[in-house]
Design a protein around this motif. Structure first.
Motif, PDB file in Angstrom:
ATOM      1  N   PRO B  98      29.841  21.110  42.182  1.00 31.73           N
ATOM      2  CA  PRO B  98      31.041  20.308  43.036  1.00 31.73           C
ATOM      3  C   PRO B  98      30.643  20.720  44.494  1.00 31.73           C
ATOM      4  O   PRO B  98      30.979  19.567  45.347  1.00 31.73           O
ATOM      5  CB  PRO B  98      32.501  20.730  43.004  1.00 31.73           C
ATOM      6  N   LEU B 103      32.403  17.777  47.316  1.00 34.01           N
ATOM      7  CA  LEU B 103      33.404  18.269  46.624  1.00 34.01           C
ATOM      8  C   LEU B 103      33.780  19.793  46.822  1.00 34.01           C
ATOM      9  O   LEU B 103      34.400  20.284  45.990  1.00 34.01           O
ATOM     10  CB  LEU B 103      33.651  17.652  45.423  1.00 34.01           C
ATOM     11  N   TYR B 106      37.201  21.458  44.912  1.00 32.74           N
ATOM     12  CA  TYR B 106      36.562  21.942  43.663  1.00 32.74           C
ATOM     13  C   TYR B 106      35.705  22.556  43.448  1.00 32.74           C
ATOM     14  O   TYR B 106      35.510  22.900  42.572  1.00 32.74           O
ATOM     15  CB  TYR B 106      36.371  20.586  43.242  1.00 32.74           C
ATOM     16  N   HIS B 172      39.402   7.252  46.021  1.00 32.39           N
ATOM     17  CA  HIS B 172      39.067   7.582  44.596  1.00 32.39           C
ATOM     18  C   HIS B 172      39.484   6.617  43.807  1.00 32.39           C
ATOM     19  O   HIS B 172      38.534   6.366  42.971  1.00 32.39           O
ATOM     20  CB  HIS B 172      38.544   8.872  44.315  1.00 32.39           C
ATOM     21  N   VAL B 270      49.644  14.785  43.583  1.00 31.18           N
ATOM     22  CA  VAL B 270      48.730  15.367  44.517  1.00 31.18           C
ATOM     23  C   VAL B 270      50.024  16.874  45.267  1.00 31.18           C
ATOM     24  O   VAL B 270      49.220  17.649  45.597  1.00 31.18           O
ATOM     25  CB  VAL B 270      48.417  14.825  46.066  1.00 31.18           C
ATOM     26  N   ALA B 293      47.027  11.376  36.581  1.00 29.60           N
ATOM     27  CA  ALA B 293      45.429  12.598  37.313  1.00 29.60           C
ATOM     28  C   ALA B 293      46.197  12.736  38.247  1.00 29.60           C
ATOM     29  O   ALA B 293      47.493  12.805  38.901  1.00 29.60           O
ATOM     30  CB  ALA B 293      44.917  11.274  37.622  1.00 29.60           C
ATOM     31  N   GLY B 294      45.091  13.672  38.746  1.00 28.08           N
ATOM     32  CA  GLY B 294      45.800  14.657  39.658  1.00 28.08           C
ATOM     33  C   GLY B 294      44.850  15.104  40.949  1.00 28.08           C
ATOM     34  O   GLY B 294      43.405  14.084  40.321  1.00 28.08           O
ATOM     35  N   SER B 295      45.057  15.061  42.121  1.00 31.76           N
ATOM     36  CA  SER B 295      44.042  15.271  42.967  1.00 31.76           C
ATOM     37  C   SER B 295      44.241  16.008  44.209  1.00 31.76           C
ATOM     38  O   SER B 295      45.316  16.201  44.820  1.00 31.76           O
ATOM     39  CB  SER B 295      43.787  13.509  43.771  1.00 31.76           C
ATOM     40  N   LEU B 296      43.221  16.997  44.946  1.00 31.13           N
ATOM     41  CA  LEU B 296      43.349  18.158  45.451  1.00 31.13           C
ATOM     42  C   LEU B 296      42.276  17.387  47.334  1.00 31.13           C
ATOM     43  O   LEU B 296      41.541  17.952  47.087  1.00 31.13           O
ATOM     44  CB  LEU B 296      42.504  18.980  44.535  1.00 31.13           C
TER      45      LEU B 296
END
Lengths: 351, 351
Positions: B98, B103, B106, B172, B270, B293-296
């Motif tokens: 990542p 990224l 992650y 994304h 989020v 989904a999730g996103s950070l």
């Protein structure tokens, strides 16, 4: 036109013989003499009235393989004598955006797609009646070409539901060489998931709750087998999967599997549990941009693609043949997972 | 080197002045005099010990904008006098897959990324200390260029967390012209989500629980506003969204939003709720190939992209400036959602 069938007369009644009407083939219809019909868990839920809105008499069956006996004047894809298949759908609106994109299973028309059984029937009949019968009439668009060898036809029947239900998500989420793919649950759906993911070239890990299924899963084509009750075994795979296909419809902890996904991985569900899964952790999804998704059977063009792939690669389901009269006993055995891995009815036994 | 800061001495203590150590700038470090620091909900959760593993004294703050005062000999991106920003991360392993793909949020290294506060500090210090301080020293890779006008700098601070946390999932999941996009919750994160999705050219629908927020959401750039408690209003949007960004971290019914997604749509979370969301329906996901989904936050390169986009389009957060000494009062007001939409600390008030 009348044909013999096997029906549940009411929600709690055992199935028994019945004579049903089939519509006369229209210009685009294909009339099929059914040779084999696979037995899906949905058949059981429907016949026994475990789902809402079931009409009786109910003739289940949507893993149909048979021989074409007649075609309407506008049918060019089939001729009498051809081997043909019918899966979970016999109609859809054909005009909505999903239908126009070969995604009839997600038909956004006013009635969604027409199920092969318990759907809204054409020709004034009250509800569609499925494959536990000697004859069926289906519009050509929803009839599949079957190119398997004659001796493989019975074992090819479950491809029409179990096959496409696992194939479609595997393809949609780009399973292939270089991908590490999990298949949760090694039953009717899961055993096809393992076979297909393996044939697509992925590194396949089968998840089972039972240590006794290890060798069987390897025999199906799994590269590794993980007993999901074993926390250490699970932890060793943390953050390593591109994709996990979850075929288990019973309520269970999804976090155990989302934790095994790598960045941007997806866990896809293909079964609706009677009782909801425990709420999945938002944190596990967020700290890895992971997703939990769902997938429903597959479109007609995709089903044909899968059938052709399976014929070419000699892939069938692992089946146990039964006589029509033994269907209730087969349902009871399915409830105990006492089948490796799919029952198929020899429709010759309906005579 | 020592600097003034504002810290919680213990989990339930109010914040107060403290003097802290900053490491001497190394060859790749950038020393920044902090001008403004946005106030994130994470600051509150951390300072008040609502999350596990918090070390005290705790100096929160990860929406930092300031002026470069010194740079190490290997730093080429910045020079003294430049305006610079620091967000949620000040380090990561830089070698994992990542990290190699921009990224860092992650990071799969042994310690994940290093948070701007309560992370593992370099130079023998016990834990990283954040932006509620006059000075900070950060390696250049994690320092952002800020090209906003001088008068916009305070309002640009929240872009470093609220901005990138909403930008990253919008990008994304390909939000742009022709896409119908929902933003759930119109607070610190959500108001940035609406602004950014609008600026990206999408048709934006803001979801709020409060009828009183309608006009405010339209003013932010929403094309439509839906009061999510109104079932009829929700039903009118069923099956129509390409993407929904859910910024609400309190437990709530996700099915209400997944039902609004079209085929292949995604609902992205989020925020991690203290109590889990009710278990989402597998059936809603399956009958539409939908995903939760999730996103950070976002990666450093992506954060720079967002900052440059915002500078070009004149996008900032809507902020209320506060003095450092009023931080506990600001936290209390945040808990009542009594801020439109982000507090920013004027660090000149720390003197």
């Amino acid at each position: 036109m009348q044909t013999k069938a096997y029906a549940a007369a009411a929600a709690r009644a055992p199935l028994g013989p019945i004579t049903i009407d089939r519509r006369d083939p229209g210009s685009k219809d294909v009339a099929i003499e059914i040779l084999y019909c696979g037995v899906c868990h949905s058949d059981l839920h429907t016949a026994r009235g475990e789902w809402p809105g079931i009409l009786y008499p109910c003739v289940p069956g949507h893993e149909i393989i048979g021989r074409v006996t007649a075609v309407g004047k506008d049918v060019t894809k089939f001729k009498p004598g051809d081997v043909a298949g019918v899966g979970c759908m016999v109609d859809s609106c054909r005009t909505c955006d999903p239908c126009q994109h070969d995604l009839e299973q997600y038909c956004a028309g006013p009635h969604s797609f027409t199920g092969t059984y318990n759907g809204a029937a054409k020709g004034g009949l009250p509800n569609t009646l499925g494959g536990y019968s000697k004859q069926i009439v289906v519009e050509d668009h929803f009839v599949l070409r079957i190119q398997h060898k004659e001796e493989d036809l019975a074992a090819a029947a479950p491809l029409l539901c179990a096959g496409i239900t696992t194939w479609s998500p595997l393809k949609h989420w780009n399973v292939g060489p270089g991908k590490k793919v999990g298949v949760v649950g090694i039953g009717g759906l899961g055993h096809m998931g393992v076979k297909l993911a393996h044939a697509l070239g992925a590194h396949v890990v089968a998840f089972t709750t039972s240590d006794s299924k290890r060798q069987a899963a390897l025999d199906l084509g799994a590269d590794e087998v993980v007993v999901s009750k074993n926390a250490d075994e699970m932890a060793a795979h943390a953050g390593t999967f591109d994709f996990i296909l979850n075929t288990v419809a019973a309520s269970h902890d999804l976090d155990a599997f989302t934790k095994l996904l790598k960045l941007d991985g997806t866990l896809t569900l293909v079964g609706v549990p009677e009782h909801p899964h425990p709420s999945p952790s938002a944190g596990v999804l967020i700290f890895g941009r992971k997703a939990i998704a769902g997938s429903l059977i597959g479109g007609i063009a995709e089903t044909q693609e899968m059938l052709d792939f399976c014929a070419e690669h000699g892939i069938t389901s692992d089946v146990e043949m039964i006589a029509m009269k033994d269907i209730d006993h087969a349902y009871d055995r399915m409830l105990k997972s006492d089948v490796k891995y799919r029952f198929v009815i020899d429709m010759a036994t309906l005579d």
